[in-house]
Structure formats: structure tokens, C-alpha cells
Design a protein around this motif. Structure first.
Motif, PDB file in Angstrom:
ATOM      1  N   GLY A   1      53.502  53.594  14.650  1.00 56.03           N
ATOM      2  CA  GLY A   1      53.687  54.244  15.951  1.00 56.03           C
ATOM      3  C   GLY A   1      54.571  55.468  15.844  1.00 56.03           C
ATOM      4  O   GLY A   1      55.722  55.388  15.406  1.00 56.03           O
TER       5      GLY A   1
ATOM      6  N   ALA B   1      60.195  56.142  19.585  1.00 58.20           N
ATOM      7  CA  ALA B   1      60.825  55.030  18.862  1.00 58.20           C
ATOM      8  C   ALA B   1      60.476  55.089  17.379  1.00 58.20           C
ATOM      9  O   ALA B   1      61.360  55.045  16.509  1.00 58.20           O
TER      10      ALA B   1
ATOM     11  N   ASP C   1      50.158  56.346  12.458  1.00 54.96           N
ATOM     12  CA  ASP C   1      49.836  56.403  13.884  1.00 54.96           C
ATOM     13  C   ASP C   1      48.358  56.734  14.058  1.00 54.96           C
ATOM     14  O   ASP C   1      47.793  57.522  13.314  1.00 54.96           O
ATOM     15  N   GLU C   2      47.812  56.118  15.081  1.00 53.82           N
ATOM     16  CA  GLU C   2      46.405  56.296  15.413  1.00 53.82           C
ATOM     17  C   GLU C   2      46.067  57.732  15.823  1.00 53.82           C
ATOM     18  O   GLU C   2      44.939  58.184  15.634  1.00 53.82           O
TER      19      GLU C   2
ATOM     20  N   GLN D   1      53.011  58.516  23.492  1.00 54.89           N
ATOM     21  CA  GLN D   1      52.453  58.802  24.814  1.00 54.89           C
ATOM     22  C   GLN D   1      53.193  59.950  25.488  1.00 54.89           C
ATOM     23  O   GLN D   1      52.588  60.921  25.904  1.00 54.89           O
ATOM     24  N   ILE D   2      54.514  59.837  25.595  1.00 57.06           N
ATOM     25  CA  ILE D   2      55.216  60.879  26.360  1.00 57.06           C
ATOM     26  C   ILE D   2      55.086  62.242  25.695  1.00 57.06           C
ATOM     27  O   ILE D   2      54.836  63.238  26.343  1.00 57.06           O
TER      28      ILE D   2
ATOM     29  N   ALA E   1      46.801  50.702  12.284  1.00 56.87           N
ATOM     30  CA  ALA E   1      47.280  49.486  11.618  1.00 56.87           C
ATOM     31  C   ALA E   1      46.611  48.316  12.313  1.00 56.87           C
ATOM     32  O   ALA E   1      46.627  48.246  13.540  1.00 56.87           O
TER      33      ALA E   1
ATOM     34  N   GLN F   1      46.399  62.488  32.046  1.00 55.36           N
ATOM     35  CA  GLN F   1      47.513  63.195  31.406  1.00 55.36           C
ATOM     36  C   GLN F   1      47.193  63.465  29.930  1.00 55.36           C
ATOM     37  O   GLN F   1      47.490  64.540  29.403  1.00 55.36           O
TER      38      GLN F   1
ATOM     39  N   ASP G   1      59.196  50.994  23.858  1.00 51.76           N
ATOM     40  CA  ASP G   1      58.647  50.371  25.052  1.00 51.76           C
ATOM     41  C   ASP G   1      57.787  49.145  24.746  1.00 51.76           C
ATOM     42  O   ASP G   1      57.500  48.356  25.642  1.00 51.76           O
TER      43      ASP G   1
END
Ligand SMILES: Cc1cc2nc3c(=O)[nH]c(=O)nc-3n(C[C@H](O)[C@@H](O)[C@H](O)COP(=O)(O)OP(=O)(O)OC[C@H]3O[C@@H](n4cnc5c(N)ncnc54)[C@H](O)[C@@H]3O)c2cc1C
Ligand code: FES
Lengths: 508, 102
Positions: free
Chosen positions: A25, A29, A48-49, A56-57, A99, A161, A325
Motif C-alpha cells: 500500500g 501510511a 501497490d496496485e 486514495q487521498i 499483493a 474523485q 485507515d
């Protein structure tokens, strides 16, 4: 895949077989955890994908132009330094890589000495070992099961978004935004700022939430959320119609969305729409931590299950830390701090940072974390989605989008003897489609709890298995057939596919 | 239902969707390119045959499943569109068909 460099051409073929740490990810974080770990000389891999870092943010932040700063705001822009710090670090980075499993590796005495992580990128799968793993897989938007939510033309507000951040797409035609949550007005404001004409915002925040939230107002009043929230509200109210106290919502149309229907003030209203954007908050994405066997608990304030972690973000599974999160919603700032704390914890377990040094470094981080968490309780109470939007009252409302299972069918399965989500799964195949319960899990738990007059914590969640994302046959076939890999795959095939598929899909 | 901001259009890419040529921007995901071209539904469900389109755009809902260059079950929101790509709507079953070698 050289240091911090984005390399998608050769994919994951170039990765080493072993790392000190694998971080999953690349949101605030994961980026912060990886940067911290690389700084302690841990051999670190971040996967990360997505194709670019940010989560996201901060999605697509490394591609953002100065105009995006205006459109998306300062909080978005802040992600640049987090991503740049990571790209400057010694950590390796595998973008566009999913993953899909994690299995413990046992030492001679049966103790866990690390994990084997299943990765897949561009049709190639690999199993890579790490002594420590950090999962920072973030959150997803809470399921919003209303009649018609499966119609083409109904999407999440977060989806819009993402289309804006990654491709510069702006909703056009007749656009309605509906729901609740601290991000609802941010998403609406960003879309409006980018030029979308929004016909209406239907606010489903229940009136009584204001009373509940008031008790927690102190933290909120001293947090930056107050000023930011007011500004967003102002932007949205000035530019579109905000309809409050919406207590019922449905999407209607044949083959695609035509109208949005809502109830407010005891009356039914309708509005023609081409696009309905739904959002009622975000919840931890627990598929990975659940499949890994981490202990989870029900969080009554956030109405979700979340994995339990200790003060160093370590989970109940040895060698596996969780941050951001994905462990409970704390927001981006908290996620970044948690990532650093998780990184220090891992580095210390690897023997790269002495415990005293770790503790010293964590002191200012814990102070900042406490500050970043101020006001969260107020937000949780104020934006607690109404039960009617979490537990569908209309029996025909689809709950499991993949297998098209309705609320009525789930309630009926309870009468027929399914006491919890896993038994219900066997009855109905609900939650067994490709999304593996991500879009129905919480609804199913709450529906069964409602039907049995029990608390969600007594009902529990789906028990999930690896791979957490479907793999292709040729990917499986190319993997070294270690015992753990075989077991994971067979268990999943037996569990998540129509019996008719099984014959065709048995791995050789 | 979506339009592209003029300052965000980058190099043009042409691909086909069910045989129809579509122009996208370099870097678009397949799902974003379809939305930009006004395509709302990209598949039908295996159970009832109902039409579905991208819902989350972040890889969690699997509503964006399409067939890409002959391979079923690709998540359109996670695949970057390429010049000449052949994208087809996925009809019904998500059962794996024999796969072409990569
Ligand atoms: C759609 C959406 C939009 C949001 N927008 C905002 C916003 O604008 N402002 C705001 O303050 N908060 C936003 N949030 C809230 C969000 O949770 C932030 O608080 C923040 O992004 C959390 O950071 P994180 O690092 O914990 O996780 P994230 O930023 O969510 O990062 C998690 C990363 O993990 C990756 N990942 C997940 N599973 C896997 C896997 N199996 N394999 C490989 N990679 C994986 C994902 O691709 C993602 O990049 C949004 C949430 C969502 C769901
Ligand atoms: S749109 Fe949800 S997975 Fe692609």
C-alpha cells in the motif's frame, strides 16, 4: 527495479527473492512506513496496485499539475512531499502490483521467522519472502445498499474523485451527489471546483446525530476540521442545492439510471439524473488482515470491524504490522504518523533500531498522532449513517452485487437456520463473488444482527481466504508449488467458485 | 456523463470497445476511457444478465470487468489503456475461458 524508481516495464520479474520488509500500500501510511524503514537500512520493498504512489487521498499526486492544487486543495498537495521523500529513499517500489496472499514461514522450532507474500503484476505472479510485513491497504467507501444502486450511472463519489485525479474527468449532465460523511462535502466541492454542475446534494445525515456529536464537540472545536468543514460547506452551498434530512433514497431506471427518488420531510421527491454519486463514509478494507488471520474487533463508533494492533501497530499475527485507515479510520495525517510508528516497530524487531532509540523517536510521533486524532469522535458521531441506509428495509434491495442476493433472501436464510455470515454464504453464495464481500460484508453482518436481534460483534464477519484477488490459471501454474501456496489456492477455489467452474479451474 | 478537462488531455490513444474505435488519453485506465466516451455499462451479470458499469474505480467492486485482448475478467479500472487494445464488454459468466499465452 532500482531505488525508489518507478519501473513498470519489467514488472516484478526483477525483484529479489527476499527482503527485510515488504510494505503493501502506497498511501500516506505505507509510504511513511517504507521511508522510515529504508532510513534504518532495512531492505524494503513497497508494492501497490496503482501505477503511481499516493493511495486514495494523494492519488496521482506525482502527476499533478499546479492547476490541480487549486482544484483539489492544499490537503491534496501536501502528499507531494510524502511521495517525494519515499521516491528519494533507498526503498524499492513495485507499482501496478497486487499483493494477494501472505503465509507465515516457520523456523526449526516452529516459530514464525517471516512471511511469504504472493504478488502479481501484469500477468506474472511471484512469491517473495520478508522477515516483516506491513499492510497499509487503507479504506474503502462503506457499502450504500439502496434500491437501484447497481444501475449503470450510479457510482461512488470516491470513484468520481479518482476519475478526476487520474484522468481529469469531470461529471457532466445531470449529477446528483447523495449521502453523508466527513468527505461528502470535500468530494462535492472538488467536483464543483473542477467544473461539474451538480443538480443537488442530498444529505442523509440524520438530525439526531447532531445531539450525539455535541457531547464530543470539544476535540472538534480545537481541530482543523472545523474551519475546513465550514469552508467546504460554504463552497457547496453557494454553487448547488443542498437538501437536508433525507431519510430514504433510491435510483430508478431501466438498464441505467434515469431518476433519483428520495424521501424528506415525510414526502417523496424525484429528480432526473444521469449520474448519482453515493458516499456514506469510509471503512477499513479488512480483506487482507482478515485472510491473514489477524484478530479483529467491532468498532461501535465507526460501525465496522477493524484489526487489533498494539502500540507499534503490530497485529496479533507475528511479524505482521498494520497501519493507516486499514486499522480504523483516522484520516490521512494520522495514517502517515502511524506508518512511521509501524516502521520504527518493524525496524526494532529486525534489530536495526535499539528499543530505547525506537521509544525516543516515537515520542514526538505519538504527540502528533494524538493531535491528528482530535475531533475524530465528533466526526464519527455526526456522520454515523442512519440504520435505514446500512440495513436495507426493502427486501428487494440487492446486498451482494456480485451474486445478486437481496436483503430479503438474507433475512430468509436466517430463518432457515443460517446464524452468521459464513453459514449464510453456503446457503446463498452471498459474498462469494469476485469482490469477496468487500461491497456486502458489513451489510450482511448488520442484517443478520438485525434479524436475530443481536449485536454485530456477536455475529462476526466473513472468514476470508487467500488469494484475496482472483488469480489467473497461468499465473498459478507458473508459481513454485510450495505447500502454503497450494493450500491457499485450493481452499479458495473450493470456497469461492461455482461448482461448475471447479473442474475447469483445478490447478495442475 | 463525464467530460475531460482540456488541461488534462494528454497524448491520444485509440482502442476499440466492442469493435467501435474510441479515443482516450495516455494514462487513462480502461474504465476511465470508457466513461469519458459515454459508455455507462461494460458488462452483464452472470446471474440475471443485468447491465453493470464501473462503480468504485479503485479495484474493489469488480463491476468494471471486461474482456481485454481476448482475456476475460480484467478489472478495467486497474488496467491502463494501450494503443490498439481490443476491449469487449463481458457478457454473463465470469468463468475463465482458455487463456491466450502472454
Ligand atoms: C475513494 C476514496 C477517496 C478518498 N479521498 C480522500 C480525500 O480526498 N481526502 C481525505 O482526507 N481522505 C480521503 N479518503 C480517506 C482515506 O482513507 C485517507 O484517510 C488516506 O488515503 C488513508 O491512507 P492510507 O495510507 O491508510 O490508505 P490509502 O491511501 O487508501 O492507501 C492504500 C493503498 O493500498 C493499495 N492496496 C490495497 N490493497 C492492495 C493489495 N492487495 N495489493 C497492492 N496494493 C493494495 C491501494 O491501491 C492504495 O494505494 C479517501 C478514501 C477513499 C476510499
Ligand atoms: S470499478 Fe470497481 S473494481 Fe473497477
Amino acid at each position: 527495479m532500482t531505488k525508489g524508481r518507478v519501473s513498470t516495464e519489467r514488472g516484478i520479474a526483477d525483484l529479489a527473492d527476499e527482503y527485510d520488509v515488504i510494505v503493501v500500500g502506497a498511501g500516506p501510511a505505507g509510504l511513511s512506513a517504507a521511508t522510515t524503514l529504508a532510513g534504518t537500512n532495512a531492505r524494503t520493498l513497497l508494492v501497490d496496485e496503482n501505477r503511481t504512489p499516493g493511495g486514495q487521498i494523494y492519488r496521482a499526486i506525482t502527476l499533478a499539475q499546479p492547476v490541480d492544487r487549486q482544484r483539489l486543495g492544499e490537503d491534496y498537495w501536501r502528499g507531494r512531499s510524502i511521495a517525494e521523500d519515499f521516491l528519494r529513499s533507498e526503498a524499492e517500489y513495485a507499482p501496478a502490483t497486487t499483493a494477494w496472499s501472505i503465509q507465515p514461514l516457520q523456523g526449526d522450532a516452529g516459530q514464525t521467522i517471516g512471511h511469504e507474500v504472493g504478488l502479481s503484476s501484469n500477468g506474472v505472479a511471484r512469491l517473495i519472502q520478508a522477515r516483516q510485513v506491513v499492510l497499509a491497504t487503507g479504506a474503502l467507501e462503506r457499502p450504500f445498499p439502496i434500491p437501484g444502486w447497481t444501475l449503470p450511472g450510479v457510482m461512488t463519489a470516491g470513484a468520481a474523485q479518482i476519475a478526476l485525479k487520474t484522468s481529469g474527468l469531470v461529471p457532466s449532465g445531470k449529477v446528483v451527489i447523495a449521502g453523508t460523511g466527513p468527505l461528502l462535502y470535500l468530494l462535492a466541492a472538488q467536483l464543483i471546483e473542477a467544473g461539474a454542475t451538480v443538480s443537488a446534494v442530498l444529505d442523509t445525515t440524520p438530525r439526531e446525530n447532531w445531539l450525539r456529536a455535541f457531547r464530543h464537540a470539544r476535540g472538534f472545536l480545537v481541530s482543523p476540521y472545523l474551519a475546513k468543514g465550514l469552508k467546504l460547506l460554504q463552497t457547496v452551498q453557494r454553487r448547488t442545492r443542498v437538501i437536508r434530512w433525507v431519510s430514504a433514497l433510491a435510483a430508478e431506471g431501466e438498464g441505467g439510471l434515469k431518476e433519483v427518488v428520495w424521501g424528506a420531510g415525510g414526502r417523496e421527491h424525484r429528480m432526473a439524473a444521469d449520474l448519482l454519486l453515493l458516499h456514506q463514509g469510509v471503512v477499513p478494507n479488512v480483506n487482507f488482515s482478515n485472510s491473514a488471520g489477524c484478530a479483529h474487533e467491532w468498532d461501535e463508533a465507526q460501525l465496522t470491524f477493524r484489526p487489533q494492533v498494539d502500540e507499534w501497530s503490530a497485529s496479533s499475527v507475528a511479524g505482521l504490522a498494520l497501519a493507516g485507515d486499514g486499522t480504523g479510520i483516522g484520516g490521512a495525517e494520522a495514517a502517515a504518523i502511524q506508518g512511521r510508528i509501524a516502521g520504527l516497530g518493524c525496524a526494532s524487531r529486525l534489530g536495526l533500531v535499539a528499543p530505547a532509540e525506537r521509544d525516543r523517536l516515537a515520542v514526538p510521533l505519538r504527540t502528533s498522532l494524538a493531535r491528528a486524532m482530535r475531533g475524530r469522535r465528533f466526526l464519527d458521531e455526526l456522520y454515523r449513517p442512519a440504520k435505514a441506509f446500512r440495513v436495507p428495509q426493502d427486501p428487494d434491495t440487492i446486498v451482494c452485487r456480485c451474486e445478486e442476493i437481496s436483503a430479503g433472501q438474507i433475512r430468509a436464510s436466517v430463518s432457515a437456520g443460517a446464524g452468521g455470515p459464513n453459514q449464510m454464504k453456503v446457503f446463498l453464495r452471498c459474498g462469494m463473488g469476485p469482490c469477496q464481500g468487500r461491497l456486502c460484508g458489513l451489510t450482511v453482518t448488520e442484517l443478520i444482527a438485525d434479524e436475530r436481534s443481536k449485536h454485530p460483534s456477536e455475529i462476526g464477519y466473513y472468514r476470508l481466504r487467500f488469494p484475496i484477488k482472483p488469480l489467473r490459471l497461468h499465473e498459478l501454474a507458473a508459481l513454485p508449488q510450495t505447500e502454503t501456496a497450494k493450500v491457499a489456492v485450493l481452499a479458495d477455489l473450493a470456497d469461492t467458485h461455482h461448482p461448475a467452474d471447479l473442474n475447469e479451474r483445478k490447478p495442475q | 456523463m463525464f467530460r475531460r478537462l482540456s488541461d488534462r488531455a494528454s497524448g491520444e490513444i485509440t482502442f476499440t470497445f466492442d469493435g467501435r474505435p474510441i479515443t482516450a488519453s495516455a494514462g487513462d485506465s480502461v474504465a476511465a476511457a470508457l466513461l469519458a466516451a459515454g459508455v455507462r455499462a461494460c458488462r452483464t451479470t452472470p446471474v440475471s444478465g443485468a447491465p453493470r458499469g464501473p462503480y468504485c474505480m479503485m479495484g474493489v467492486c469488480f463491476e468494471c470487468l471486461v474482456r481485454i485482448d481476448g482475456m476475460d475478467n480484467r478489472q478495467g479500472c486497474l488496467v491502463t489503456v494501450q494503443e490498439g487494445m481490443r476491449v469487449e464488454s463481458q457478457r454473463g459468466s465470469r468463468t475463465l475461458t482458455p487463456e491466450p499465452a502472454q
